[in-house]
Scaffold this motif. Sequence first.
Motif, PDB file in Angstrom:
ATOM      1  N   PRO A 238       0.827  -1.213   0.000  1.00 20.59           N
ATOM      2  CA  PRO A 238       0.000   0.000   0.000  1.00 20.59           C
ATOM      3  C   PRO A 238       0.862   1.265   0.000  1.00 20.59           C
ATOM      4  O   PRO A 238       2.001   1.257   0.463  1.00 20.59           O
ATOM      5  N   SER A 239       0.298   2.340  -0.528  1.00 21.19           N
ATOM      6  CA  SER A 239       1.026   3.604  -0.615  1.00 21.19           C
ATOM      7  C   SER A 239       0.239   4.709   0.071  1.00 21.19           C
ATOM      8  O   SER A 239      -0.934   4.920  -0.219  1.00 21.19           O
ATOM      9  N   ALA A 240       0.906   5.442   0.960  1.00 24.94           N
ATOM     10  CA  ALA A 240       0.276   6.592   1.615  1.00 24.94           C
ATOM     11  C   ALA A 240       0.158   7.758   0.642  1.00 24.94           C
ATOM     12  O   ALA A 240      -0.612   8.682   0.870  1.00 24.94           O
ATOM     13  N   ALA A 241       0.914   7.713  -0.463  1.00 27.64           N
ATOM     14  CA  ALA A 241       0.923   8.799  -1.449  1.00 27.64           C
ATOM     15  C   ALA A 241       0.097   8.440  -2.682  1.00 27.64           C
ATOM     16  O   ALA A 241       0.199   9.105  -3.705  1.00 27.64           O
TER      17      ALA A 241
ATOM     18  N   PRO B 107       4.625   9.569  -7.438  1.00 30.19           N
ATOM     19  CA  PRO B 107       6.017   9.851  -7.090  1.00 30.19           C
ATOM     20  C   PRO B 107       6.278  11.309  -6.732  1.00 30.19           C
ATOM     21  O   PRO B 107       7.269  11.629  -6.089  1.00 30.19           O
ATOM     22  N   MET B 108       5.403  12.199  -7.117  1.00 31.22           N
ATOM     23  CA  MET B 108       5.578  13.609  -6.775  1.00 31.22           C
ATOM     24  C   MET B 108       5.122  13.901  -5.343  1.00 31.22           C
ATOM     25  O   MET B 108       5.360  14.990  -4.825  1.00 31.22           O
ATOM     26  N   ALA B 109       4.445  12.947  -4.726  1.00 29.49           N
ATOM     27  CA  ALA B 109       3.952  13.150  -3.359  1.00 29.49           C
ATOM     28  C   ALA B 109       4.431  12.045  -2.437  1.00 29.49           C
ATOM     29  O   ALA B 109       3.771  11.720  -1.459  1.00 29.49           O
ATOM     30  N   ALA B 110       5.568  11.447  -2.751  1.00 29.13           N
ATOM     31  CA  ALA B 110       6.075  10.309  -1.991  1.00 29.13           C
ATOM     32  C   ALA B 110       6.236  10.646  -0.517  1.00 29.13           C
ATOM     33  O   ALA B 110       6.892  11.610  -0.166  1.00 29.13           O
ATOM     34  N   ALA B 111       5.591   9.845   0.314  1.00 37.02           N
ATOM     35  CA  ALA B 111       5.682  10.050   1.762  1.00 37.02           C
ATOM     36  C   ALA B 111       4.995   8.899   2.472  1.00 37.02           C
ATOM     37  O   ALA B 111       4.172   8.198   1.894  1.00 37.02           O
ATOM     38  N   GLY B 112       5.348   8.732   3.724  1.00 34.27           N
ATOM     39  CA  GLY B 112       4.643   7.780   4.573  1.00 34.27           C
ATOM     40  C   GLY B 112       3.419   8.453   5.167  1.00 34.27           C
ATOM     41  O   GLY B 112       3.159   9.636   4.942  1.00 34.27           O
ATOM     42  N   SER B 113       2.667   7.720   5.950  1.00 28.02           N
ATOM     43  CA  SER B 113       1.447   8.284   6.540  1.00 28.02           C
ATOM     44  C   SER B 113       1.748   9.175   7.735  1.00 28.02           C
ATOM     45  O   SER B 113       0.931   9.988   8.128  1.00 28.02           O
ATOM     46  N   ASN B 114       2.935   9.009   8.327  1.00 27.88           N
ATOM     47  CA  ASN B 114       3.355   9.769   9.512  1.00 27.88           C
ATOM     48  C   ASN B 114       2.448   9.525  10.719  1.00 27.88           C
ATOM     49  O   ASN B 114       2.379  10.358  11.617  1.00 27.88           O
TER      50      ASN B 114
ATOM     51  N   GLY C  37       8.598   5.792   2.345  1.00 29.53           N
ATOM     52  CA  GLY C  37       8.461   6.688   1.205  1.00 29.53           C
ATOM     53  C   GLY C  37       7.158   6.490   0.454  1.00 29.53           C
ATOM     54  O   GLY C  37       6.805   7.265  -0.411  1.00 29.53           O
ATOM     55  N   GLY C  38       6.442   5.410   0.765  1.00 31.62           N
ATOM     56  CA  GLY C  38       5.169   5.152   0.100  1.00 31.62           C
ATOM     57  C   GLY C  38       5.297   4.641  -1.316  1.00 31.62           C
ATOM     58  O   GLY C  38       4.311   4.584  -2.044  1.00 31.62           O
ATOM     59  N   MET C  39       6.496   4.280  -1.746  1.00 30.94           N
ATOM     60  CA  MET C  39       6.722   3.885  -3.131  1.00 30.94           C
ATOM     61  C   MET C  39       7.532   2.606  -3.291  1.00 30.94           C
ATOM     62  O   MET C  39       8.075   2.363  -4.354  1.00 30.94           O
TER      63      MET C  39
END
Length: 197
Positions: free
Chosen positions: A77-80, A84-91, A131-133
């Motif tokens: 699963p991806s938080a973003a 790829p322009m918004a790559a991030a975890g859920s924090n 990184g969500g990716m």
Amino acid sequence: MTTSTIDDRTSLRAPLFLAVLVLLGFGLLYSLVGTALGRLLFPRQATGSLVVLDGQARDSELVAQPFNDDRYFQARPSAANYDPMAAAGSNQARSNPELRKRINAAIIAVAAREGVAPADVPSELVTQSGGGMDPHLSPRAVQIQIARVARARGLAPSVVAGMVQAHTELPQFGVLGQPRINVLRLNLALDALGQAE
């Protein structure tokens, strides 16, 4: 012209020279040399490890892709939202009730989709990477999907398992990391297998 004006100009010369040197040397020259070396030594990776199909760049092997069909292995699963322009975890912290609720719902959904007990669902199929990716999954996370993919493609599970084995990457240099499978490469290989038949 007074002595103080000459002294002021002299005292400014060194910091200005240093500023220009740092700006051009480290800001421009260092970046250009690093980019050139990267392209020279690792040409495919430096341009994004693009997957080219029918002469057009479609995806990157370095970025997870969403697959919404039972014929495909599902990525992490991806938080973003796989952007790829918004790559991030859920924090979200482990103690966050919303995170626990989302993970529990995901475990139930994955268990139902794969026909396994909730306790058998690998955590990476329900949690997002930092990184969500992340384009890779562990062999265990891929193996629980084999029966579903084989059934949806009309293939024997042993054929799909053989493809999984063939696409399992060993730890780098034999010691760095864990065995892993690039989900995009595996799915593309299964598509190519279907087209060859």
